[in-house]
Design a protein around this motif. Structure first.
Motif: not given
Length: 295
Positions: A20-37
């Motif tokens: 989830e939570g995909g974002r573009w931050v400082d030239g990189r793609y950042v995201y999370v896997d919610i349930l695994s933290g």
């Protein structure tokens, strides 16, 4: 207009439960896997080694935004509240409002707005109707409950001027539009219904606004992404090869849509369930805003 996405490319085959939570931050793609933290980054050009895990927590991690002036530190919607996630993986708590709710709950999706505030929603673990809320974290670190009575508060997304926020209540199939005072962060009037999904059309999840002001919505359960004009017209429906797309992120320069997907809740997962997909699109997004915390 509806089209399939035969050109959808597998960017990350992570086997994630709930990416989830995909974002573009400082030239990189950042995201999370919610349930695994877990928090991940994927550089724009990549080195062929796949994503890097930036943090691994023992509680659910809903979403993050960068903190202005503190490289490597994130403001996070995590577990039952809002915290700063430091480069060494420690949490510095600002508030834990979901500890004070009548049913066990957790934070969900979140995003920083152009004025430097962080907005994040919550939900009950058992999806109790009306148990979710929307919170705003101001630059002084104060966490304010802005809306309650939601069920699964998801996908806050802002226009470039910060005066309009879109918010999904996934469980009831509704996308709300809220007018925001860019100076105070207060809502101007009550939320209005921007879009309502019918049975069989999926449920609105993560969202983003493109450079033309149009809203993109991941449709959980429908294997699709929709693009809406600001006046509410449905412009395009793009089918993706996974039943549970969870978030959408548009590359600021490359005319490419990143879509996270989930295995969680999928009866018959596809090979792309729990992955990150990349799809060519004819529009661009904007980089993620930072939380302008004052310390």
């Amino acid at each position: 207009m509806t089209s399939t996405a035969p050109s959808a490319a597998l960017v990350v085959d992570g086997g994630y439960e709930l990416a989830e939570g995909g974002r573009w931050v400082d030239g990189r793609y950042v995201y999370v896997d919610i349930l695994s933290g877990r928090l991940f980054e994927l550089p724009d050009e990549g080195d062929g080694n796949g994503p890097t895990c930036l943090a691994r927590l023992d509680v659910p991690l809903g979403a993050v935004a960068p903190v202005h002036g503190r490289p490597g530190t994130w403001i996070a919607a995590v577990d039952t509240g809002i915290a700063l996630l430091t480069p060494d993986g420690a949490l510095e708590w600002l508030d834990r409002p979901e500890d004070r709710t009548p049913v066990p709950s957790r934070m969900n999706d979140g995003v920083a707005d152009p004025a430097g505030r962080f907005w994040a929603g919550s939900m009950a673990y058992d999806v109790t109707p009306g148990a979710g809320s929307l919170y705003r974290t101001d630059p002084d670190g104060t966490v304010v409950r802005v809306l309650d009575g939601l069920t699964i508060a998801n996908g806050p997304a802002f226009t470039a001027d910060g005066t309009t926020m879109y918010l999904a209540d996934t469980a009831v199939g509704t996308v709300l539009r809220c007018r925001v005072d860019p100076v105070s962060g207060d809502l101007v009037g009550g939320p209005e219904t921007f879009a309502r999904l019918r049975d069989g059309e999926g449920s609105p999840d993560g969202m983003t606004v493109d450079q033309e002001g149009c809203l993109w919505i991941a449709l959980w359960g429908a294997g699709a992404v929709r693009r809406y004009h600001p006046d509410g017209r449905l412009l395009h429906t793009l089918s993706v090869p996974a039943p549970h797309p969870t978030s959408v992120c548009l590359h600021p320069d490359g005319n490419r849509l990143f879509v996270t997907t989930a295995r969680h809740g999928v009866t018959n997962p596809t090979a792309n369930s729990g992955s990150v997909l990349g799809i060519p699109v004819p529009t661009r997004g904007t980089a993620a805003c930072s939380w302008q915390g004052r310390f």
